[in-house]
Design an enzyme around this catalytic site. Sequence first.
Site, PDB file in Angstrom:
ATOM      1  N   TYR A 195       5.271   8.369   5.556  1.00  0.00           N
ATOM      2  CA  TYR A 195       4.104   8.496   4.567  1.00  0.00           C
ATOM      3  C   TYR A 195       3.791  10.126   4.573  1.00  0.00           C
ATOM      4  O   TYR A 195       3.636  10.692   3.409  1.00  0.00           O
ATOM      5  CB  TYR A 195       3.048   7.758   5.162  1.00  0.00           C
ATOM      6  CG  TYR A 195       1.639   8.129   4.444  1.00  0.00           C
ATOM      7  CD1 TYR A 195       1.439   7.516   3.158  1.00  0.00           C
ATOM      8  CD2 TYR A 195       0.701   8.690   5.111  1.00  0.00           C
ATOM      9  CE1 TYR A 195       0.206   7.670   2.573  1.00  0.00           C
ATOM     10  CE2 TYR A 195      -0.422   8.815   4.345  1.00  0.00           C
ATOM     11  CZ  TYR A 195      -0.723   8.383   3.411  1.00  0.00           C
ATOM     12  OH  TYR A 195      -1.919   8.519   2.785  1.00  0.00           O
ATOM     13  N   LYS A 234       4.076  12.320   1.407  1.00  0.00           N
ATOM     14  CA  LYS A 234       2.807  12.865   0.600  1.00  0.00           C
ATOM     15  C   LYS A 234       3.089  14.369   0.683  1.00  0.00           C
ATOM     16  O   LYS A 234       2.442  15.066  -0.422  1.00  0.00           O
ATOM     17  CB  LYS A 234       1.529  12.385   1.664  1.00  0.00           C
ATOM     18  CG  LYS A 234       1.211  10.922   1.471  1.00  0.00           C
ATOM     19  CD  LYS A 234       0.912  10.581   0.269  1.00  0.00           C
ATOM     20  CE  LYS A 234      -0.734  10.870  -0.231  1.00  0.00           C
ATOM     21  NZ  LYS A 234      -1.128  10.170  -1.415  1.00  0.00           N
TER      22      LYS A 234
HETATM   23  N1  LIG Z   1      -7.446   5.533   3.106  1.00  0.00           N
HETATM   24  C1  LIG Z   1      -7.244   6.625   3.730  1.00  0.00           C
HETATM   25  O1  LIG Z   1      -8.144   6.801   4.639  1.00  0.00           O
HETATM   26  C2  LIG Z   1      -6.667   7.807   3.042  1.00  0.00           C
HETATM   27  C3  LIG Z   1      -6.588   8.992   3.741  1.00  0.00           C
HETATM   28  C4  LIG Z   1      -6.246   9.951   3.291  1.00  0.00           C
HETATM   29  C5  LIG Z   1      -5.531   9.993   1.934  1.00  0.00           C
HETATM   30  N2  LIG Z   1      -5.302   8.793   1.221  1.00  0.00           N
HETATM   31  C6  LIG Z   1      -4.771   8.561  -0.139  1.00  0.00           C
HETATM   32  O2  LIG Z   1      -5.930   8.202  -0.837  1.00  0.00           O
HETATM   33  C7  LIG Z   1      -5.118   7.623  -1.909  1.00  0.00           C
HETATM   34  C8  LIG Z   1      -5.925   6.173  -2.094  1.00  0.00           C
HETATM   35  O3  LIG Z   1      -6.105   5.761  -0.915  1.00  0.00           O
HETATM   36  P1  LIG Z   1      -6.765   4.081  -0.749  1.00  0.00           P
HETATM   37  O4  LIG Z   1      -7.465   4.249   0.696  1.00  0.00           O
HETATM   38  O5  LIG Z   1      -7.672   3.904  -1.949  1.00  0.00           O
HETATM   39  O6  LIG Z   1      -5.396   3.157  -0.523  1.00  0.00           O
HETATM   40  P2  LIG Z   1      -5.109   1.713  -1.118  1.00  0.00           P
HETATM   41  O7  LIG Z   1      -4.195   1.041  -0.837  1.00  0.00           O
HETATM   42  O8  LIG Z   1      -6.508   0.981  -1.258  1.00  0.00           O
HETATM   43  O9  LIG Z   1      -4.864   2.247  -2.811  1.00  0.00           O
HETATM   44  C9  LIG Z   1      -3.406   2.628  -3.126  1.00  0.00           C
HETATM   45  C10 LIG Z   1      -3.043   1.704  -4.192  1.00  0.00           C
HETATM   46  O10 LIG Z   1      -1.771   1.948  -4.831  1.00  0.00           O
HETATM   47  C11 LIG Z   1      -1.154   0.881  -5.369  1.00  0.00           C
HETATM   48  N3  LIG Z   1       0.053   1.357  -5.330  1.00  0.00           N
HETATM   49  C12 LIG Z   1       0.981   1.354  -4.284  1.00  0.00           C
HETATM   50  N4  LIG Z   1       2.358   1.380  -4.891  1.00  0.00           N
HETATM   51  C13 LIG Z   1       2.243   1.485  -6.280  1.00  0.00           C
HETATM   52  C14 LIG Z   1       3.042   1.637  -7.268  1.00  0.00           C
HETATM   53  N5  LIG Z   1       4.528   1.658  -7.156  1.00  0.00           N
HETATM   54  N6  LIG Z   1       2.673   1.480  -8.420  1.00  0.00           N
HETATM   55  C15 LIG Z   1       1.420   1.218  -8.677  1.00  0.00           C
HETATM   56  N7  LIG Z   1       0.457   1.126  -7.869  1.00  0.00           N
HETATM   57  C16 LIG Z   1       0.861   1.377  -6.558  1.00  0.00           C
HETATM   58  C17 LIG Z   1      -1.705  -0.102  -4.307  1.00  0.00           C
HETATM   59  O11 LIG Z   1      -1.426  -1.467  -4.890  1.00  0.00           O
HETATM   60  C18 LIG Z   1      -2.824   0.148  -4.130  1.00  0.00           C
HETATM   61  O12 LIG Z   1      -3.910  -0.419  -4.774  1.00  0.00           O
HETATM   62  C19 LIG Z   1      -3.670   7.387  -1.581  1.00  0.00           C
HETATM   63  O13 LIG Z   1      -3.032   8.419  -2.350  1.00  0.00           O
HETATM   64  C20 LIG Z   1      -3.702   7.787  -0.045  1.00  0.00           C
HETATM   65  O14 LIG Z   1      -2.394   8.184   0.271  1.00  0.00           O
HETATM   66  C21 LIG Z   1      -6.057   7.716   1.812  1.00  0.00           C
END
Ligand SMILES: NC(=O)c1ccc[n+]([C@@H]2O[C@H](COP(=O)([O-])OP(=O)(O)OC[C@H]3O[C@@H](n4cnc5c(N)ncnc54)[C@H](O)[C@@H]3O)[C@@H](O)[C@H]2O)c1
Length: 424
Positions: A178, A182
Site C-alpha cells: 500500500y 501510494k
Molecule cells: N483512512 C485513512 O486513515 C487514510 C489515511 C491516509 C490516506 N488515506 C487515503 O485516503 C483515501 C480515502 O480513504 P478512505 O478512508 O475514504 O478509504 P475507503 O476505503 O473508505 O475509500 C476508498 C474507496 O475506494 C474504492 N475503490 C477501491 N478500489 C477501487 C477501484 N478499483 N475502482 C473504484 N473505486 C475503488 C473503495 O470501494 C472505497 O469505497 C484513499 O486514497 C486512502 O489511501 C486514508
Amino acid sequence: MKPNPTGSSPEICKAAGQAPALQQKTQARSTQAPRQKVLVTGGGGYLGFSLGSSLAKSGTAVILLDLRRPRWELSPGTEFIQADVRDEDALYRALEGVDCVFHAASYGMSGAEKLQKEQIESINVGGTKLVIDACVRRRVPRLVYTSTVNVAFGGKPIEQGDEDSVPYFPLDEHMDHYSRTKAIADQLTLMANGTPLPGGGTLRTCVLRPPGIYGPEEQKHLPRVASHIKKRMFLFRFGDRRARMNWVHVRNLVQAHVLAAEALTAARGYAASGQAYYINDGESVNLFEWMAPLFEKLGHRQPWVQVPTSWVYLTAAVIEYLHLALRPVGSVPLLLTRSEVLSVAVTHTFQIAKARAQLGYTPDKFSFADSVERYIQSTSRQPPASAARTLPRMLLGLLLLLGLLGLALHLLGLQPLQAAGQSL
Ligand SMILES: NC(=O)c1ccc[n+]([C@@H]2O[C@H](COP(=O)([O-])OP(=O)(O)OC[C@H]3O[C@@H](n4cnc5c(N)ncnc54)[C@H](O)[C@@H]3O)[C@@H](O)[C@H]2O)c1
C-alpha cells in the site's frame, strides 16, 4: 474486486435523499462558478463520499465513482457511477464535462487487503495512471490526489517533518505494498503536472498527504479497533510512550481538498500546481492515549502490560507469514501487520505550515471522543467480559504471543529485526 472486463455501461444512480448527519455541518468553501462539475474516485468511501456531499451542498455537480455503492444516502446534486478506476472506457465516459477530479480511490490500506499485492498494484498504480490519462484525454484541467503520510514514513522516526525536508521513503524499502504503491501514485500525479491538454490548456495537479482519518461513521479504523478491544485482543501496549502521530478529522481533510482544488485555478494563481501538502489536525498524539475514550466507552481497561515492540513486530511478521502461507486452505486473521506496529511505535509527525500558507487551510478543532460516542450509539452495547473469563484469555494471549515469538525467531533464523530494528 475486478475491473469491468466487458467495458459495459457502469451502473448510474442519482441522488434521492438527504446527506447523512456527518455531512450536515461540513461547509465547502468553494469560491468557484456554480456550474462546476467534479468527479470523485473512491466516492463510495468515507472521505470520497464526505467530500462529494460537501461539494454538492455548495452547488457543485458531483459524480461519485466507485466499485462499491456508498453505505449512505446520496446527497442532492450527487450522482453515483459504479465503475472501476481500472476501466478506461468507464472513466472516459464518466469524465465528460468534468472540471476537476479528486482521486481518492485506493486499495490495501488495512486488514487482509494489505497483502493482496497484485490488486494493490493494479488499483493504486494502474488506476492512477488511467485517471491521469483520462484527465488529459477529456481535457480536465485539475487533479487532486489523496496520498498518505506513508509515502515518507517507512518505520524510521520523523518529527515535525515538512514537504521539503522529508524525502520519499525509498520505494524498495517499504514494508507494505500500500505505502509503496501510494508513493508511486503520488509521484505519478506530481509528474503529470503541466501536461499540455489537447486543444490547449494544461493539467495542474497536487497531492494531499493525510495521516489516519477519523470522524463520525468512519468505517476503517474505529470499528476494527473496537472489535479487537471487545474480543480482548488488546491486552498489551507496546512502543515508546513518547511516540507520537497525527490524525485528521474527515471535515478538516474535506476542507483541505476543496482548498487544494481552488488553488489549482487561475483565480488562485495556480498556487498548488505541482505541490504536495501534509494535512492533519495540527496536533500530535500517542496512539494509546488517543484511543483512551474508546476503551473507556466500551467499558474496558486500557492495556497496562507493556511488551517489547520487537515481540509485537515479530508476532506481526509471523501472522503475515501464516496468513499468506495458509491462504489456500484457510484464513488467519491479520490482527496487526508489521507496518501497523511501526506506525504505532515510531514517531511520525508532520507540519501543516505549507498547507496553511499556500491553501489557507485552517483545521477546526474536533474530539475523537465525539466520534467514539457516535460509534457507541450506533452499535448495541456489549457487557464487559467478566473477570473470570478475562484472566484465562490474558494468559492465552500471552502464550500465543510467546509461541509466535518462538516461531518467528525460528523462521527468521534468529536475525529478526533487520530494517526496522533500529527503530524499536
Ligand atoms: N483512512 C485513512 O486513515 C487514510 C489515511 C491516509 C490516506 N488515506 C487515503 O485516503 C483515501 C480515502 O480513504 P478512505 O478512508 O475514504 O478509504 P475507503 O476505503 O473508505 O475509500 C476508498 C474507496 O475506494 C474504492 N475503490 C477501491 N478500489 C477501487 C477501484 N478499483 N475502482 C473504484 N473505486 C475503488 C473503495 O470501494 C472505497 O469505497 C484513499 O486514497 C486512502 O489511501 C486514508
